[in-house]
Write a protein that holds these residues in place. Structure first.
Motif, PDB file in Angstrom:
ATOM      1  N   ASP A  69       6.514 -29.549  -5.402  1.00  0.00           N
ATOM      2  CA  ASP A  69       5.442 -28.708  -5.204  1.00  0.00           C
ATOM      3  C   ASP A  69       6.165 -28.019  -4.376  1.00  0.00           C
ATOM      4  OD1 ASP A  69       4.308 -30.935  -6.636  1.00  0.00           O
ATOM      5  OD2 ASP A  69       3.599 -32.459  -5.036  1.00  0.00           O
ATOM      6  N   MET A  70       6.512 -27.726  -3.002  1.00  0.00           N
ATOM      7  CA  MET A  70       7.610 -27.001  -2.672  1.00  0.00           C
ATOM      8  C   MET A  70       7.520 -26.019  -2.578  1.00  0.00           C
ATOM      9  SD  MET A  70       9.912 -25.798  -0.910  1.00  0.00           S
ATOM     10  CE  MET A  70      10.851 -26.196  -0.240  1.00  0.00           C
ATOM     11  N   LEU A  71       8.477 -25.885  -3.976  1.00  0.00           N
ATOM     12  CA  LEU A  71       9.191 -25.594  -4.715  1.00  0.00           C
ATOM     13  C   LEU A  71       8.260 -24.273  -4.995  1.00  0.00           C
ATOM     14  CD1 LEU A  71      12.456 -27.144  -6.237  1.00  0.00           C
ATOM     15  CD2 LEU A  71      12.161 -25.247  -4.046  1.00  0.00           C
ATOM     16  N   MET A  80      15.761 -25.412  -7.673  1.00  0.00           N
ATOM     17  CA  MET A  80      15.379 -24.682  -7.620  1.00  0.00           C
ATOM     18  C   MET A  80      15.982 -22.883  -8.339  1.00  0.00           C
ATOM     19  SD  MET A  80      17.067 -24.979  -3.270  1.00  0.00           S
ATOM     20  CE  MET A  80      18.848 -25.132  -3.925  1.00  0.00           C
ATOM     21  N   ALA A  81      17.951 -23.582  -8.950  1.00  0.00           N
ATOM     22  CA  ALA A  81      16.931 -21.871 -10.022  1.00  0.00           C
ATOM     23  C   ALA A  81      16.273 -22.392 -11.006  1.00  0.00           C
ATOM     24  CB  ALA A  81      18.228 -22.599 -11.029  1.00  0.00           C
ATOM     25  N   ASP A  82      15.590 -23.698 -11.135  1.00  0.00           N
ATOM     26  CA  ASP A  82      13.965 -23.630 -12.227  1.00  0.00           C
ATOM     27  C   ASP A  82      13.394 -22.830 -11.975  1.00  0.00           C
ATOM     28  OD1 ASP A  82      16.262 -24.847 -13.763  1.00  0.00           O
ATOM     29  OD2 ASP A  82      15.148 -26.587 -13.809  1.00  0.00           O
ATOM     30  N   ALA A  83      13.110 -22.739  -9.986  1.00  0.00           N
ATOM     31  CA  ALA A  83      11.617 -22.418  -9.799  1.00  0.00           C
ATOM     32  C   ALA A  83      12.076 -20.890  -9.242  1.00  0.00           C
ATOM     33  CB  ALA A  83      11.202 -22.838  -8.250  1.00  0.00           C
ATOM     34  N   ASN A  84      12.981 -20.092  -9.942  1.00  0.00           N
ATOM     35  CA  ASN A  84      13.839 -19.100  -9.509  1.00  0.00           C
ATOM     36  C   ASN A  84      14.050 -18.486  -7.895  1.00  0.00           C
ATOM     37  OD1 ASN A  84      13.798 -18.015 -12.221  1.00  0.00           O
ATOM     38  ND2 ASN A  84      11.513 -18.168 -12.367  1.00  0.00           N
ATOM     39  N   LEU A  85      14.069 -19.470  -6.996  1.00  0.00           N
ATOM     40  CA  LEU A  85      14.723 -19.671  -5.600  1.00  0.00           C
ATOM     41  C   LEU A  85      15.461 -19.647  -5.357  1.00  0.00           C
ATOM     42  CD1 LEU A  85      11.298 -21.636  -4.926  1.00  0.00           C
ATOM     43  CD2 LEU A  85      11.437 -19.597  -4.247  1.00  0.00           C
TER      44      LEU A  85
END
Length: 322
Positions: free
Chosen positions: A17-19, A62-67
């Protein structure tokens, strides 16, 4: 440059949820707390070091969230005179550096620490006056016997792991000004640099733009926090800059933290961002929210809105006009 955030703000949200939340705000990088004074809710070091499958899933989320991760942060006092405090802080720093290396995260943020005034001390001693001369003797002992030996060793470890150490210049710790930062770096090595937070410069009477120039010339800025400070001059006249008034008593304090743009205007912040670029810092500007007048959501959102137009995304390339 990228806009980031120190995610300890969102400890009430699970990792996924944070991501999703920070990504929806247009943030591109996250700084994760691994323990110490900050919480480790989004980055459990022992679990990730021990389980490659969890580590892979962590990366993929993180990669999935583009971060990307700008830094792992374990703010604590590894030089505390009480071994029961210093030992776990040191162990956490080492593990955080090891995890950063595994994740290819370039920076680990922490504090320099502050020792006591002799081997059997119980509490840190932060000398801020050159006289009486006792304070000079304490300062000399701290640097020669504690700070330099400890951080020489950590500089060697950082270089072996291909990570850098970003020390936050923070009152109450031995490294708190550009001068003390450069003194430690010169004695211990170039893996040690600053996690520069302008909020702590302002309350010490230091112009952050000039601090960037001083440290930037030496390539000594490894990470950057975006947080503001307001000076209440009548209270400053009364209490001085080393004000011990509790943070919660904001009406009575000499200074207190604000979200970006609520302590200094956006022209000042534009100057800060431009000077970072001028002196070679082209990395993450990581929002840290400690504003006692705004909720986390409102303070974070306003910081994002104020910084987004100021972040410089494209380099000049060829100087077409000259």
């Amino acid at each position: 440059m990228k806009l980031g955030v120190f995610t300890v703000l969102f400890s009430d949200k699970n990792f996924e949820d944070m991501l999703s939340f920070v990504s929806s705000k247009g943030v591109e990088a996250i700084e994760l707390g691994t323990g110490g004074y900050a919480n480790e809710v989004h980055c459990k070091v022992d679990e990730l070091l021990a389980d490659d499958e969890k580590l892979h899933r962590f990366r993929q989320q993180m990669a999935d969230a583009n971060l990307t991760i700008s830094a792992l942060s374990c703010h604590s006092n590894p030089l505390h005179p009480q071994k029961g405090i210093a030992g776990p802080a040191d162990e956490l720093l080492v593990k955080t550096m090891q995890l950063a290396s595994k994740l290819s995260v370039p920076v680990v943020n922490t504090f320099s620490g502050c020792p006591g005034d002799h081997e059997n001390a119980l509490y840190p001693n932060w000398p801020v006056s050159p006289w009486p001369h006792d304070f000079q003797e304490v300062l000399k002992w701290q640097w020669e016997e504690k700070l330099i030996p400890y951080w020489k060793e950590k500089n060697r470890l950082a270089e072996s792991l291909n990570v850098k150490i970003g020390l936050e210049l923070h009152g109450g710790f031995s490294v708190h000004t550009p001068a003390t930062m450069l003194r430690l770096r010169e004695a211990c090595g170039p893996a040690i640099g600053a996690n520069l937070d302008p909020s702590h410069m302002w309350w010490q009477g230091i112009d952050p733009v000039e601090a960037i120039k001083i440290l930037g010339r030496e390539g000594a800025i490894h990470h950057f926090h975006a947080k503001d400070t307001i000076i209440d001059q009548p209270n400053m006249n009364r209490n001085g800059l080393t004000d011990m008034t509790d943070y919660s008593q904001m009406q009575d304090r000499s200074w207190y933290f604000r979200t970006v743009g609520f302590g200094h205007d956006l022209k000042t912040w534009a100057d800060i961002i431009s000077t970072l670029r001028l002196y070679g810092y082209d990395y993450v500007v990581s929002i840290e929210h400690e504003d006692g007048l705004m909720s986390i959501n409102e303070g974070f959102t306003k910081a994002v809105e104020n910084l987004k137009p100021l972040i410089v995304k494209e380099s000049v390339g060829e100087m077409w006009w000259a």
